[in-house]
Design a protein around this motif. Structure first.
Motif, PDB file in Angstrom:
ATOM      1  N   PRO A 196      15.946   1.127  -1.961  1.00 13.27           N
ATOM      2  CA  PRO A 196      14.598   1.167  -2.542  1.00 13.27           C
ATOM      3  C   PRO A 196      13.664   2.134  -1.811  1.00 13.27           C
ATOM      4  N   ALA A 197      12.674   2.639  -2.533  1.00 20.51           N
ATOM      5  CA  ALA A 197      11.679   3.534  -1.934  1.00 20.51           C
ATOM      6  C   ALA A 197      10.899   2.811  -0.850  1.00 20.51           C
ATOM      7  N   ALA A 198      10.644   1.519  -1.056  1.00 19.79           N
ATOM      8  CA  ALA A 198       9.858   0.759  -0.082  1.00 19.79           C
ATOM      9  C   ALA A 198      10.760  -0.196   0.689  1.00 19.79           C
ATOM     10  N   GLU A 199      10.495  -0.333   1.967  1.00 18.38           N
ATOM     11  CA  GLU A 199      11.202  -1.286   2.827  1.00 18.38           C
ATOM     12  C   GLU A 199      10.167  -2.254   3.405  1.00 18.38           C
ATOM     13  N   ASN A 200      10.626  -3.433   3.834  1.00 18.19           N
ATOM     14  CA  ASN A 200       9.739  -4.286   4.611  1.00 18.19           C
ATOM     15  C   ASN A 200       9.259  -3.482   5.805  1.00 18.19           C
ATOM     16  N   LEU A 208       3.425   8.163  11.090  1.00 17.84           N
ATOM     17  CA  LEU A 208       3.678   8.956   9.880  1.00 17.84           C
ATOM     18  C   LEU A 208       4.306   8.132   8.748  1.00 17.84           C
ATOM     19  N   VAL A 209       4.520   6.851   9.006  1.00 21.60           N
ATOM     20  CA  VAL A 209       5.066   5.978   7.951  1.00 21.60           C
ATOM     21  C   VAL A 209       3.929   5.590   7.000  1.00 21.60           C
ATOM     22  N   PHE A 210       4.117   5.817   5.689  1.00 12.38           N
ATOM     23  CA  PHE A 210       3.134   5.382   4.687  1.00 12.38           C
ATOM     24  C   PHE A 210       3.235   3.872   4.506  1.00 12.38           C
ATOM     25  N   LYS A 211       2.100   3.166   4.645  1.00  8.39           N
ATOM     26  CA  LYS A 211       2.099   1.704   4.561  1.00  8.39           C
ATOM     27  C   LYS A 211       1.479   1.231   3.254  1.00  8.39           C
ATOM     28  N   ILE A 212       2.082   0.202   2.665  1.00  9.31           N
ATOM     29  CA  ILE A 212       1.656  -0.276   1.339  1.00  9.31           C
ATOM     30  C   ILE A 212       0.977  -1.630   1.482  1.00  9.31           C
ATOM     31  N   LEU A 213      -0.176  -1.780   0.825  1.00  9.21           N
ATOM     32  CA  LEU A 213      -0.929  -3.033   0.905  1.00  9.21           C
ATOM     33  C   LEU A 213      -0.166  -4.183   0.276  1.00  9.21           C
ATOM     34  N   LYS A 214      -0.289  -5.348   0.899  1.00  8.11           N
ATOM     35  CA  LYS A 214       0.297  -6.567   0.354  1.00  8.11           C
ATOM     36  C   LYS A 214      -0.319  -6.836  -1.014  1.00  8.11           C
ATOM     37  N   ARG A 215       0.481  -7.343  -1.937  1.00  9.51           N
ATOM     38  CA  ARG A 215       0.016  -7.485  -3.319  1.00  9.51           C
ATOM     39  C   ARG A 215      -1.033  -8.586  -3.461  1.00  9.51           C
ATOM     40  N   GLY A 216      -1.751  -8.518  -4.588  1.00  7.76           N
ATOM     41  CA  GLY A 216      -2.651  -9.589  -5.000  1.00  7.76           C
ATOM     42  C   GLY A 216      -3.882  -9.696  -4.124  1.00  7.76           C
ATOM     43  N   GLU A 217      -4.324 -10.912  -3.913  1.00  6.50           N
ATOM     44  CA  GLU A 217      -5.599 -11.135  -3.220  1.00  6.50           C
ATOM     45  C   GLU A 217      -5.567 -10.643  -1.770  1.00  6.50           C
ATOM     46  N   HIS A 218      -4.325 -10.471  -1.229  1.00  2.00           N
ATOM     47  CA  HIS A 218      -4.212 -10.000   0.151  1.00  2.00           C
ATOM     48  C   HIS A 218      -4.702  -8.564   0.306  1.00  2.00           C
ATOM     49  N   GLU A 219      -4.760  -7.829  -0.812  1.00  7.07           N
ATOM     50  CA  GLU A 219      -5.180  -6.427  -0.748  1.00  7.07           C
ATOM     51  C   GLU A 219      -6.483  -6.277   0.025  1.00  7.07           C
ATOM     52  N   ALA A 228      -0.750  -4.618   5.392  1.00  4.62           N
ATOM     53  CA  ALA A 228       0.376  -3.910   4.775  1.00  4.62           C
ATOM     54  C   ALA A 228       1.660  -4.673   5.072  1.00  4.62           C
ATOM     55  N   ASP A 229       2.469  -4.926   4.049  1.00  4.21           N
ATOM     56  CA  ASP A 229       3.746  -5.614   4.297  1.00  4.21           C
ATOM     57  C   ASP A 229       4.951  -4.759   3.925  1.00  4.21           C
TER      58      ASP A 229
END
Lengths: 441, 441
Positions: free
Chosen positions: B43-47, B62-73, B78-79
């Motif tokens: 997958p493009a995203a990893e834990n 340099l790692v792009f971090k993705i916000l946790k979904r939903g209300e956690h945003e 980032a998870d």
């Protein structure tokens, strides 16, 4: 110990999975190429403003947001987002490169998209879409071509029983207006109607009620969708409710023209088809197969979306095949041809003696010069034959080419046919021809 | 008006770009398949914990971090994180599926990776890597196979002058120790040494100084790398500084075995090669071409990384080809074969009369039944021939199949050869054969 699972809702594709996916994607690309569509790819991440506001309230929440780089990370500010579908990036591309693209531009795009859904069976957070879109024309030939191409893909993959459902957003709008649903409630009503297949008439009625649509309007709509008990064709019912065949002219034209394409016999008008996305403006379509929940693909005309980027309207229409559901259906029905799971190595070269390793490399290099021969070199010295037998079994290799000190001295190689359990020692320079001959026997 | 550009440091690939990329990727896949590597995708995203801590301090940033979904945003937490390379996800996969994978597992993986770099000329935030890795063996045959496969790819693409630089992390460690650099400073020293090509000896000396390495150790190191003015071969110099050819045995074995593979004549021992990544433990390698800054690919042995996921050591070695630099080099040197840019449509079918549109669809369907014929259907009614001429020119189509009322009545089609500027009206059922014959003339 660190977790070794992929992130929730995402999947690793092991070699067998990749080969099945490549087989399907290969056919999709070939058909789309032959229909005159051109390949396009866009980045996984878009500026966050490119995506937000294009998929409705619900969609906004499901867009994965990426933290701004560097020291900004601490503030929790997101400036990028992962691609949610392939249509919005395509609309942006059309606006950006309008000067160099043909006025009528047909593209295909096969890439993953990401949605922050609650994980559920068969629902993934990363999945592939295979889209075709054509911009620049309002002609119904565009819709016909999209359905023809998608139908040819499915036919080539072995689907015989798919149904192409066809409807028109304008017809739904007219129906809702006639039934007395105020314009401001149309989007909500369409979202509810989109679930008709899943939750049934009663479910939709409840949703209408919870969304504040009055009982009379709801009853009128439901009467239309259930036919009110009357025995009549869809077109007659449309005539009775909306009074006038001109409302359905686009659909009947698409249907009749599709008869001379691979979509022939598959297209049905389905007035309850709503499609969730808010950007559709005309024809909408969806392909389903019996016994499989959800759809194999869907699409429609969206004549306003590109205008949001470009400032002037450009007509557009697209269709998206969902790779994951196609794979599930093909797997459940055993539709993959045997060669997709067959051997992917012809011969494993192995040294049974450390002094034979250099000769093993030479032998592998020679075999690889033979056209199409797939050659694996076993890196360790084989001390127990059991080990190499297990390995060639796992690799589904057909031959083992063994080199030991005897072979090195004599300039030979011992070729073992795995299935036939035969072996033969032959001069090394004849090994490639020998194996190729045995493969075609 | 909304911005229509792709996100900074990322790129849209228009049809011509995609075709060039597909051509290169096609050859890479074919060679890797033929060398017995199996395809894998992750997958493009990893834990986020899977990635952080694997690439050093600099890499973490340099790692792009993705916000946790939903209300956690809202909390900015980032998870997930975007794949930074293909090696760490591969190590995770090996640990997760160890029970089902062959003990020796060779995989290739061709997917994009993302790095939150400061954008600069030729440096992208999204780019493709094409990796081969083999796990389960400490034999140098693994290194030889990786170099052979990568060299065959480059040779097939038309590169003749590439250089495969070879070094060993253990040798660098021994050198730094001999020179008096304390173990705690080795990582920093290697990071500085990795820039030798770019910033020269003086630059590296400055970096050593700023990293607190004493002048005597720095001088010893530099004497080694510059040869101290002596006329001597690399192996002699290694002997002089590190005393003992056994230190270089791995490298000389790899080099001599590579002589019977497509890497023959390309491999050079380069004691200054450091490779930035911290997980390498043995042989390291890099491929460069003259006149192109940076490398076309690189890799090495990393015997400890999988252990971080699995809890027990599994030997591993990999090589990554950088698709973007290969494309730049091929573009600058004009190495693409002409067919990559040739016509991708054979015939455009067009109606010059609304009543001929149904016949145009039929004609397109018929032509598409002919093997390999690529057929585009122009959706609008052609009222001015100029328009269709411009379109077929943009599509680089070779023929136009025109249908008007005359053709419909007579059951014919007028086929115009775009290059020859000839036209001929023929029965519709002979059109496919006619066009195929003209194409092969």
């Amino acid at each position: 110990m660190m977790s070794t699972q992929p992130a929730r809702g995402m999947r690793d594709f092991l070699p067998e999975d990749v080969r099945r996916r490549d087989y399907v994607v290969g056919i999709i690309r070939e058909v789309y190429d032959r229909y005159g569509f051109e390949p396009l790819e866009t980045p996984a991440a878009e500026n966050i403003d490119t995506l937000l506001g294009k998929y409705g309230e619900e969609g906004n929440k499901l867009v994965f947001k990426i933290l701004k780089r560097g020291e900004h990370e601490a503030s929790g500010q997101a400036d990028l987002a992962l691609r949610y579908d392939l249509t919005v990036p395509f609309a942006r591309v059309v606006a950006e490169y309008q000067a160099t693209l043909p006025r009528i531009f047909k593209r295909y795009q096969i890439q993953p998209v990401w949605r922050a859904e609650r994980p559920a069976r068969g629902r993934f957070r990363e999945f592939y879409q295979c889209d075709i879109d054509a911009i620049g024309s309002t002609s119904v030939l565009v819709e016909v071509e999209l359905l023809a191409a998608a139908s040819e893909v499915l036919t080539r993959l072995g689907f015989k029983d798919f149904v192409v459902k066809l409807n028109d957003r304008r017809l739904l709008t007219a129906l809702l207006t006639t039934a007395g649903v105020p314009a401001a409630g149309h989007t909500e009503a369409l979202t509810a109607l989109d679930k008709l297949d899943k939750i049934g008439v009663e479910g939709v009625m409840k949703e209408f009620e919870s969304r504040g649509i009055d009982a009379h309007s709801t009853a009128r709509c439901m009467e239309f969708f259930t036919g009110g008990g009357k025995e009549e064709g869809v077109l007659d019912r449309l005539q009775r409710f909306l009074g006038g065949a001109e409302m359905v002219e686009t659909m009947t034209t698409i249907m009749s023209m599709a008869q001379s394409t691979p979509a022939a016999g598959h297209v049905r008008i389905d007035p309850s088809l709503a499609r969730g996305l808010s950007y559709y403006t005309g024809a909408i379509m969806e392909i389903t197969v019996p016994d499989l929940p959800g759809s194999l693909g869907g699409g429609g005309r969206y004549d306003n979306l590109i205008g949001m980027f470009l400032g002037r309207e450009v007509p557009a229409c697209g269709f998206s095949l969902g790779l994951e559901r196609i794979l599930v259906a093909m797997h459940e029905r055993g539709m993959f041809p045997p060669e997709v799971n067959q051997s992917f190595v012809d011969v494993v070269v192995a040294a049974i003696d450390e002094n034979a390793q250099a000769a093993a490399i030479e032998a592998a290099t020679d075999l690889r010069k033979a056209e199409r021969l797939r050659v694996d070199l076993y890196p360790d010295v084989v001390t127990k034959m059991d080990k190499i037998f297990k390995y060639v079994d796992q690799r589904r290799a057909k031959f083992i080419a063994i080199l030991g000190s005897n072979e090195v001295t004599a300039g030979t190689v011992t070729v073992r046919n795995v299935a036939a359990k035969t072996k033969e020692t032959i001069p090394r320079d004849q090994a490639a021809a020998f194996i190729k001959r045995s493969l075609t026997d």
